[in-house]
Design a protein around this motif. Structure first.
Motif, PDB file in Angstrom:
ATOM      1  N   GLN A 279       1.191  -1.249   0.052  1.00 58.52           N
ATOM      2  CA  GLN A 279       0.285   0.266   0.131  1.00 58.52           C
ATOM      3  C   GLN A 279       1.030   1.364   0.300  1.00 58.52           C
ATOM      4  O   GLN A 279       0.475   2.598  -0.143  1.00 58.52           O
ATOM      5  N   ILE A 280       2.091   1.261   0.099  1.00 57.34           N
ATOM      6  CA  ILE A 280       3.268   2.375   0.717  1.00 57.34           C
ATOM      7  C   ILE A 280       3.499   3.059  -0.658  1.00 57.34           C
ATOM      8  O   ILE A 280       3.358   3.890  -1.338  1.00 57.34           O
ATOM      9  N   VAL A 281       3.527   1.579  -1.964  1.00 54.94           N
ATOM     10  CA  VAL A 281       4.321   1.948  -3.909  1.00 54.94           C
ATOM     11  C   VAL A 281       3.516   3.295  -4.006  1.00 54.94           C
ATOM     12  O   VAL A 281       4.703   4.521  -3.914  1.00 54.94           O
ATOM     13  N   PRO A 282       2.615   3.344  -3.609  1.00 53.30           N
ATOM     14  CA  PRO A 282       1.875   4.551  -4.400  1.00 53.30           C
ATOM     15  C   PRO A 282       1.891   6.026  -3.611  1.00 53.30           C
ATOM     16  O   PRO A 282       2.141   6.967  -3.829  1.00 53.30           O
ATOM     17  N   LEU A 283       2.742   6.073  -2.336  1.00 53.95           N
ATOM     18  CA  LEU A 283       2.984   7.137  -1.931  1.00 53.95           C
ATOM     19  C   LEU A 283       4.580   7.601  -1.359  1.00 53.95           C
ATOM     20  O   LEU A 283       4.764   8.758  -0.785  1.00 53.95           O
ATOM     21  N   LEU A 284       5.271   7.112  -3.128  1.00 52.82           N
ATOM     22  CA  LEU A 284       6.503   7.559  -2.691  1.00 52.82           C
ATOM     23  C   LEU A 284       6.934   7.841  -3.703  1.00 52.82           C
ATOM     24  O   LEU A 284       5.873   7.948  -5.328  1.00 52.82           O
ATOM     25  N   PRO A 285       7.564   8.609  -3.816  1.00 51.89           N
ATOM     26  CA  PRO A 285       8.369   9.022  -4.894  1.00 51.89           C
ATOM     27  C   PRO A 285       8.149   8.741  -6.609  1.00 51.89           C
ATOM     28  O   PRO A 285       8.568   8.784  -7.389  1.00 51.89           O
ATOM     29  N   LYS A 286       8.403   7.841  -6.348  1.00 54.07           N
ATOM     30  CA  LYS A 286       8.775   6.682  -7.734  1.00 54.07           C
ATOM     31  C   LYS A 286       8.932   4.954  -6.984  1.00 54.07           C
ATOM     32  O   LYS A 286       8.955   4.765  -5.661  1.00 54.07           O
ATOM     33  N   VAL A 287       8.201   4.294  -7.870  1.00 59.96           N
ATOM     34  CA  VAL A 287       7.841   2.822  -7.595  1.00 59.96           C
ATOM     35  C   VAL A 287       9.557   2.192  -7.543  1.00 59.96           C
ATOM     36  O   VAL A 287      10.573   2.419  -8.710  1.00 59.96           O
ATOM     37  N   PRO A 288       9.472   1.868  -6.130  1.00 59.72           N
ATOM     38  CA  PRO A 288      10.999   0.965  -6.567  1.00 59.72           C
ATOM     39  C   PRO A 288      11.595  -0.367  -7.491  1.00 59.72           C
ATOM     40  O   PRO A 288      10.071  -1.070  -7.743  1.00 59.72           O
ATOM     41  N   ARG A 289      12.925  -0.093  -7.745  1.00 58.68           N
ATOM     42  CA  ARG A 289      13.256  -1.265  -8.324  1.00 58.68           C
ATOM     43  C   ARG A 289      13.278  -2.734  -8.159  1.00 58.68           C
ATOM     44  O   ARG A 289      12.720  -3.728  -8.568  1.00 58.68           O
ATOM     45  N   SER A 290      13.812  -1.909  -6.460  1.00 61.10           N
ATOM     46  CA  SER A 290      13.950  -3.698  -6.035  1.00 61.10           C
ATOM     47  C   SER A 290      14.268  -3.996  -4.375  1.00 61.10           C
ATOM     48  O   SER A 290      13.305  -2.445  -4.170  1.00 61.10           O
ATOM     49  N   TRP A 291      13.683  -4.833  -4.133  1.00 57.93           N
ATOM     50  CA  TRP A 291      12.820  -4.221  -2.872  1.00 57.93           C
ATOM     51  C   TRP A 291      13.875  -5.496  -1.974  1.00 57.93           C
ATOM     52  O   TRP A 291      13.691  -6.590  -2.633  1.00 57.93           O
TER      53      TRP A 291
END
Length: 367
Positions: A279-291
């Motif tokens: 759920q945090i992804v849309p609240l970040l500046p960019k979509v992370p490439r890796s986790w």
């Protein structure tokens, strides 16, 4: 100047005390040392759970009513035993350690009231182990209006910088509460709690099976998640708040599963933790490439599988794939923070805890 630090961590999962040696200047990691672990006994975990229940009524950081006093003594003894065993096992002497980073056991975290309480007597610990002990890392941040959590992003950044990996990279620690550090180059460092980690699942396992946790996610793998329950839980306002934001271990304890089987309950709570992270992804500046996943949740194979499905096409890997210690990473972090605290370097930032300016912190108890 390179310091030899010993980090100690007793997390919200209440499993035990992690110990980790680190050589660092507070900016970069020179070398990882050995790690250790001292589990809590069943009676110690029971006492800590009682302390957590009673701590909701605290209005002072110093107060130790009821079970809290006994719990603080137990936490202090457990940490002293963990350090003594670690030094003996690794043939180290107290004088080999420059500083110990002692987080203590969080029993209440209410930053909106400018209150965070970690139990454990640093003064007693320093006298017993004959090493200076840095403690009370979160207090200055909370007193200045910050969330006081999460507090390990600066260490996550140092780890990621050593990889040379193209960003953005997200490091997720799944302990009792889950938190994320978002790293994109030298300047962008964002962090927040994402929701429950293992706390709800662990508590459910204790109630329904007597087991302390879901080993490898085996119970969850046998069940079916209640997606409607997960969706309803995710409707809580917390999940729409932008970072930085933080949680107390028991903030979601009022969520009731009803009369489900242990397998279905474990599957549902595991799915809730994974979905809350996504759920945090849309609240970040960019979509992370890796986790990169660390903490106890990294060993939950069912949770890792759920995360890979939810976060695709990004890669999702355990911290151990990079030679990091999934279990001891928070202990290492508090060794790293102790070095930073000794040098007056910031421990938290406006983008990690919401504090108004970069804040150092920590107090030193001397033998």
């Amino acid at each position: 100047m390179i310091l030899t630090t010993l980090g100690l961590m007793s997390g919200t999962s209440l499993d035990g005390v992690d110990v980790a040696l680190l050589e660092t200047d507070g900016r970069r990691i020179k070398a990882f040392g050995p790690t250790g672990y001292r589990p809590y006994s069943a009676s110690e975990r029971s006492l800590l759970r009682q302390a957590l229940t009673e701590a909701v009524h605290l209005d002072s950081r110093e107060a130790r009513p009821g079970a809290l006093r006994a719990a603080e003594e137990a936490v202090t003894v457990a940490h002293a035993e963990a350090v003594a065993a670690f030094l003996a096992q690794n043939r180290l002497a107290a004088q080999d350690i420059d500083i110990i980073g002692f987080h203590g056991q969080t029993v209440l975290h209410r930053p909106e009231r400018r209150l965070t309480v970690q139990i454990g007597d640093a003064a007693v610990l320093a006298k017993v182990i004959h090493v200076p002990v840095m403690h009370d890392f979160r207090a200055a941040d909370v007193e200045a209006g910050g969330q006081g959590a999460p507090f390990v992003p600066v260490y996550h950044r140092a780890l990621v910088q050593s990889l040379g990996r193209e960003g953005p990279v997200a490091v997720v620690n799944i302990g009792g509460v889950s938190n994320i550090t978002y790293i994109d180059g030298e300047q962008t460092l964002i962090a927040c709690d994402t929701g429950p980690g293992n706390a709800l699942l662990d508590d459910f396992m204790v109630r329904t099976t007597g087991q302390a946790f879901d080993q490898d996610g085996r119970m969850a793998a046998l069940g079916t998640a209640d997606e409607a329950w997960v969706a309803q839980a995710l409707a809580r306002p917390f999940f729409k708040l932008p970072p930085p934001k933080s949680l107390d271990r028991n903030d979601f304890a009022d969520l009731a599963l009803g009369g489900v089987s242990p397998a279905d309950g474990a599957a549902t709570l595991t799915a809730f933790t994974a979905a809350a992270i996504a759920q945090i992804v849309p609240l970040l500046p960019k979509v992370p490439r890796s986790w990169i996943i660390c903490g106890g949740g990294a060993r939950n194979l069912t949770m890792m599988q759920m995360l890979r499905q939810l976060l695709a096409p990004a890669t999702v890997e355990s911290a151990e794939a990079f030679g990091w210690s999934a279990d001891a990473i928070e202990a290492q972090a508090f060794g790293f923070l102790a070095a930073r605290g000794m040098k007056g370097l910031p421990l938290s930032y406006p983008t990690t805890t919401g504090v108004t300016m970069p804040m150092t912190g920590g107090m030193i108890a001397r033998p």
